[in-house]
Motif scaffolding. Structure first.
Motif, PDB file in Angstrom:
ATOM      1  N   SER A  85       0.861  -1.169   0.000  1.00  0.00           N
ATOM      2  CA  SER A  85       0.000   0.000   0.000  1.00  0.00           C
ATOM      3  C   SER A  85       0.898   1.219   0.000  1.00  0.00           C
ATOM      4  CB  SER A  85      -0.874   0.011   1.254  1.00  0.00           C
ATOM      5  OG  SER A  85      -1.992  -0.779   1.031  1.00  0.00           O
ATOM      6  N   PRO A  86       0.709   2.106  -0.953  1.00  0.00           N
ATOM      7  CA  PRO A  86       1.637   3.213  -1.108  1.00  0.00           C
ATOM      8  C   PRO A  86       1.623   4.150   0.102  1.00  0.00           C
ATOM      9  CG  PRO A  86      -0.251   3.462  -2.565  1.00  0.00           C
ATOM     10  CD  PRO A  86      -0.382   2.132  -1.933  1.00  0.00           C
ATOM     11  N   ALA A  87       2.787   4.632   0.499  1.00  0.00           N
ATOM     12  CA  ALA A  87       2.898   5.546   1.625  1.00  0.00           C
ATOM     13  C   ALA A  87       2.823   6.987   1.116  1.00  0.00           C
ATOM     14  CB  ALA A  87       4.226   5.309   2.351  1.00  0.00           C
ATOM     15  N   PHE A  88       1.820   7.704   1.581  1.00  0.00           N
ATOM     16  CA  PHE A  88       1.696   9.119   1.227  1.00  0.00           C
ATOM     17  C   PHE A  88       1.553   9.916   2.512  1.00  0.00           C
ATOM     18  CE2 PHE A  88       0.050   7.120  -2.703  1.00  0.00           C
ATOM     19  CZ  PHE A  88       0.870   7.755  -3.631  1.00  0.00           C
ATOM     20  N   TYR A  89       1.817  11.230   2.435  1.00  0.00           N
ATOM     21  CA  TYR A  89       1.632  12.091   3.595  1.00  0.00           C
ATOM     22  C   TYR A  89       0.145  12.375   3.776  1.00  0.00           C
ATOM     23  CZ  TYR A  89       6.633  12.774   3.380  1.00  0.00           C
ATOM     24  OH  TYR A  89       7.978  12.564   3.376  1.00  0.00           O
ATOM     25  N   SER A  93      -2.305  17.153   0.222  1.00  0.00           N
ATOM     26  CA  SER A  93      -3.254  16.778  -0.829  1.00  0.00           C
ATOM     27  C   SER A  93      -2.635  15.713  -1.723  1.00  0.00           C
ATOM     28  CB  SER A  93      -3.609  17.999  -1.664  1.00  0.00           C
ATOM     29  OG  SER A  93      -2.468  18.423  -2.388  1.00  0.00           O
ATOM     30  N   GLY A  94      -3.495  15.063  -2.505  1.00  0.00           N
ATOM     31  CA  GLY A  94      -2.998  14.119  -3.502  1.00  0.00           C
ATOM     32  C   GLY A  94      -2.036  14.808  -4.450  1.00  0.00           C
ATOM     33  N   LEU A  95      -2.421  16.009  -4.846  1.00  0.00           N
ATOM     34  CA  LEU A  95      -1.589  16.786  -5.765  1.00  0.00           C
ATOM     35  C   LEU A  95      -0.203  17.050  -5.174  1.00  0.00           C
ATOM     36  CD1 LEU A  95      -1.421  18.550  -8.369  1.00  0.00           C
ATOM     37  CD2 LEU A  95      -2.302  20.445  -6.983  1.00  0.00           C
ATOM     38  N   ASP A  96      -0.173  17.536  -3.930  1.00  0.00           N
ATOM     39  CA  ASP A  96       1.128  17.855  -3.321  1.00  0.00           C
ATOM     40  C   ASP A  96       1.968  16.611  -3.082  1.00  0.00           C
ATOM     41  OD1 ASP A  96       0.756  20.545  -3.444  1.00  0.00           O
ATOM     42  OD2 ASP A  96      -0.045  20.722  -1.405  1.00  0.00           O
ATOM     43  N   ASN A  97       1.298  15.512  -2.734  1.00  0.00           N
ATOM     44  CA  ASN A  97       2.040  14.260  -2.591  1.00  0.00           C
ATOM     45  C   ASN A  97       2.723  13.888  -3.903  1.00  0.00           C
ATOM     46  OD1 ASN A  97       1.995  12.563  -0.013  1.00  0.00           O
ATOM     47  ND2 ASN A  97      -0.118  13.299  -0.069  1.00  0.00           N
ATOM     48  N   LEU A  98       1.981  13.992  -5.004  1.00  0.00           N
ATOM     49  CA  LEU A  98       2.570  13.625  -6.297  1.00  0.00           C
ATOM     50  C   LEU A  98       3.648  14.624  -6.717  1.00  0.00           C
ATOM     51  CD1 LEU A  98      -0.266  12.302  -8.608  1.00  0.00           C
ATOM     52  CD2 LEU A  98       1.323  11.033  -7.176  1.00  0.00           C
ATOM     53  N   ARG A  99       3.437  15.903  -6.391  1.00  0.00           N
ATOM     54  CA  ARG A  99       4.455  16.908  -6.739  1.00  0.00           C
ATOM     55  C   ARG A  99       5.778  16.618  -6.047  1.00  0.00           C
ATOM     56  NH1 ARG A  99       1.018  22.569  -6.972  1.00  0.00           N
ATOM     57  NH2 ARG A  99       0.428  22.337  -9.165  1.00  0.00           N
ATOM     58  N   LEU A 100       5.667  16.210  -4.769  1.00  0.00           N
ATOM     59  CA  LEU A 100       6.888  15.850  -4.033  1.00  0.00           C
ATOM     60  C   LEU A 100       7.613  14.699  -4.724  1.00  0.00           C
ATOM     61  CD1 LEU A 100       6.043  15.870  -0.221  1.00  0.00           C
ATOM     62  CD2 LEU A 100       7.750  17.259  -1.417  1.00  0.00           C
ATOM     63  N   LEU A 101       6.830  13.675  -5.086  1.00  0.00           N
ATOM     64  CA  LEU A 101       7.431  12.506  -5.741  1.00  0.00           C
ATOM     65  C   LEU A 101       8.018  12.885  -7.093  1.00  0.00           C
ATOM     66  CD1 LEU A 101       4.800   9.723  -5.001  1.00  0.00           C
ATOM     67  CD2 LEU A 101       7.074   9.985  -3.984  1.00  0.00           C
ATOM     68  N   ALA A 102       7.316  13.770  -7.812  1.00  0.00           N
ATOM     69  CA  ALA A 102       7.780  14.183  -9.141  1.00  0.00           C
ATOM     70  C   ALA A 102       9.108  14.920  -9.028  1.00  0.00           C
ATOM     71  CB  ALA A 102       6.737  15.067  -9.814  1.00  0.00           C
ATOM     72  N   GLU A 103       9.197  15.756  -7.992  1.00  0.00           N
ATOM     73  CA  GLU A 103      10.428  16.512  -7.782  1.00  0.00           C
ATOM     74  C   GLU A 103      11.592  15.565  -7.499  1.00  0.00           C
ATOM     75  OE1 GLU A 103      11.381  20.001  -4.670  1.00  0.00           O
ATOM     76  OE2 GLU A 103       9.421  20.057  -5.641  1.00  0.00           O
ATOM     77  N   SER A 133     -10.960   7.860  -0.185  1.00  0.00           N
ATOM     78  CA  SER A 133     -11.398   6.478   0.027  1.00  0.00           C
ATOM     79  C   SER A 133     -10.218   5.560  -0.283  1.00  0.00           C
ATOM     80  CB  SER A 133     -12.564   6.139  -0.895  1.00  0.00           C
ATOM     81  OG  SER A 133     -12.105   6.121  -2.246  1.00  0.00           O
ATOM     82  N   LEU A 134     -10.339   4.293   0.127  1.00  0.00           N
ATOM     83  CA  LEU A 134      -9.254   3.342  -0.154  1.00  0.00           C
ATOM     84  C   LEU A 134      -9.005   3.235  -1.662  1.00  0.00           C
ATOM     85  CD1 LEU A 134      -7.194   1.414   1.045  1.00  0.00           C
ATOM     86  CD2 LEU A 134      -8.914  -0.400   0.936  1.00  0.00           C
ATOM     87  N   GLY A 135     -10.102   3.226  -2.423  1.00  0.00           N
ATOM     88  CA  GLY A 135      -9.960   3.141  -3.882  1.00  0.00           C
ATOM     89  C   GLY A 135      -9.189   4.328  -4.445  1.00  0.00           C
ATOM     90  N   MET A 136      -9.480   5.522  -3.917  1.00  0.00           N
ATOM     91  CA  MET A 136      -8.763   6.717  -4.379  1.00  0.00           C
ATOM     92  C   MET A 136      -7.294   6.650  -3.973  1.00  0.00           C
ATOM     93  SD  MET A 136     -11.755   9.412  -3.380  1.00  0.00           S
ATOM     94  CE  MET A 136     -10.843  10.902  -3.731  1.00  0.00           C
ATOM     95  N   LYS A 137      -7.044   6.159  -2.759  1.00  0.00           N
ATOM     96  CA  LYS A 137      -5.647   6.016  -2.311  1.00  0.00           C
ATOM     97  C   LYS A 137      -4.880   5.076  -3.231  1.00  0.00           C
ATOM     98  CE  LYS A 137      -6.444   7.035   2.547  1.00  0.00           C
ATOM     99  NZ  LYS A 137      -6.742   6.539   3.896  1.00  0.00           N
ATOM    100  N   GLN A 138      -5.540   3.965  -3.585  1.00  0.00           N
ATOM    101  CA  GLN A 138      -4.890   3.002  -4.473  1.00  0.00           C
ATOM    102  C   GLN A 138      -4.656   3.622  -5.852  1.00  0.00           C
ATOM    103  OE1 GLN A 138      -3.764   0.579  -2.362  1.00  0.00           O
ATOM    104  NE2 GLN A 138      -4.554  -1.063  -3.620  1.00  0.00           N
ATOM    105  N   ARG A 139      -5.617   4.411  -6.332  1.00  0.00           N
ATOM    106  CA  ARG A 139      -5.427   5.038  -7.652  1.00  0.00           C
ATOM    107  C   ARG A 139      -4.321   6.090  -7.602  1.00  0.00           C
ATOM    108  NH1 ARG A 139     -10.839   5.374  -7.723  1.00  0.00           N
ATOM    109  NH2 ARG A 139     -11.000   7.554  -8.313  1.00  0.00           N
ATOM    110  N   LEU A 140      -4.188   6.757  -6.443  1.00  0.00           N
ATOM    111  CA  LEU A 140      -3.065   7.694  -6.321  1.00  0.00           C
ATOM    112  C   LEU A 140      -1.741   6.922  -6.362  1.00  0.00           C
ATOM    113  CD1 LEU A 140      -2.728  10.822  -5.956  1.00  0.00           C
ATOM    114  CD2 LEU A 140      -2.148  10.312  -3.564  1.00  0.00           C
ATOM    115  N   GLY A 141      -1.767   5.728  -5.788  1.00  0.00           N
ATOM    116  CA  GLY A 141      -0.585   4.864  -5.870  1.00  0.00           C
ATOM    117  C   GLY A 141      -0.240   4.513  -7.310  1.00  0.00           C
ATOM    118  N   VAL A 142      -1.267   4.229  -8.100  1.00  0.00           N
ATOM    119  CA  VAL A 142      -1.031   3.945  -9.517  1.00  0.00           C
ATOM    120  C   VAL A 142      -0.522   5.205 -10.222  1.00  0.00           C
ATOM    121  CG1 VAL A 142      -2.084   3.199 -11.694  1.00  0.00           C
ATOM    122  CG2 VAL A 142      -2.750   2.101  -9.553  1.00  0.00           C
TER     123      VAL A 142
END
Ligand code: ATP
Length: 233
Positions: A85-89, A93-103, A133-142
């Motif tokens: 299960s992906p670890a996010f802060y 936000s989902g956006l900021d989590n992905l921005r951190l990873l992108a950086e 939701s769990l589904g959204m968390k998993q999709r953010l992982g994808v």
């Protein structure tokens, strides 16, 4: 598919003391296919995928991923995976989590918007991760796995634990990845699921590959899998 093997595994084996978690698995995934790795709990799916992504070392056997060694920088740069299960802060936000990873991955910021769109989270991109939701968390992982625009995507039980709507959305997403021509290797314990979304299916039980089929041929296997564990979609 183009018929080019992206994943080539021969005799893959992992032992933990007396436990044979994976006992000599042969597996080939071709470019452009969605390959389903189907088996009941404890069959050895996660252990196999962890070896394919270089998280753990095999006891024996050979693995070639995209022509290279799992875990090597060249291969990691062309592979996206979601194994745990992906670890996010939670408070970002989902956006900021992905921005951190992108950086961190030196991926252009514009790609973050693309992947959020792909996984259908654009509308909720500014909500806190903890409110997903769990589904959204998993999709953010994808989405995170897709940041580097990988050739190969490896997903360990991406629908596990999701409610019906979450499952439907995740399956639709995986089918989209496939129709974009991306190569996907995913594990599942649901026969109905791999029938819906995969081109080819390998069945693993007790650490061994017991069968491999094009998805149309799978109907005859129903009994075999059901004997291993009651399955439903
Ligand atoms: P699940 O759907 O429950 O994750 P799986 O098919 O992914 O099942 P694995 O997690 O790969 O199965 O486990 C295969 C076998 O190896 C199981 O018997 C498990 O208990 C054992 N195993 C896995 N990891 C370890 C470990 N780190 N130490 C000891 N045994 C392990």
């Amino acid at each position: 598919t183009t018929g080019v093997p992206l994943v080539e595994v021969i005799g893959l084996t992992k032992r933990y003391g007396d436990t044979l978690a994976v006992g000599g698995v042969d597996l080939t995934v071709l470019a452009g296919e969605v390959y389903g790795f189907l088996g009941p709990n404890g069959a050895g799916k996660t252990t196999t995928l962890r070896m394919l992504t270089g998280l753990i070392a095999p006891t024996a056997g050979t693995i070639k991923v995209l022509g290279g060694r799992p875990g090597s920088p060249e291969v990691l740069g062309k592979t996206g995976s979601m194994i745990e299960s992906p670890a996010f802060y939670p408070y970002l936000s989902g956006l900021d989590n992905l921005r951190l990873l992108a950086e961190y991955a030196e991926v252009a910021r514009a790609r973050v918007d693309e992947v959020l769109e792909l996984v259908d989270l654009k509308e909720r991109a500014r909500d806190r991760f903890s409110q997903y939701s769990l589904g959204m968390k998993q999709r953010l992982g994808v989405a995170a796995a897709l940041l580097k625009d990988p050739e190969l995507v490896i997903l360990d039980e991406p629908t596990n634990g999701l409610d019906p709507a979450g499952m439907r959305d995740m399956r639709r997403l995986i089918r989209e990845l496939g129709s974009e021509g991306r190569t996907v290797l995913l594990s599942s314990h649901l026969l109905g699921e791999v029938q819906q979304i995969c081109d080819r299916v390998g069945i693993i039980d007790g650490g061994k590959m017991v069968a491999e089929h094009n998805v149309e041929e799978l109907r005859g296997e129903q009994e075999l899998v059901i004997r291993a564990q009651p399955l439903q979609a």
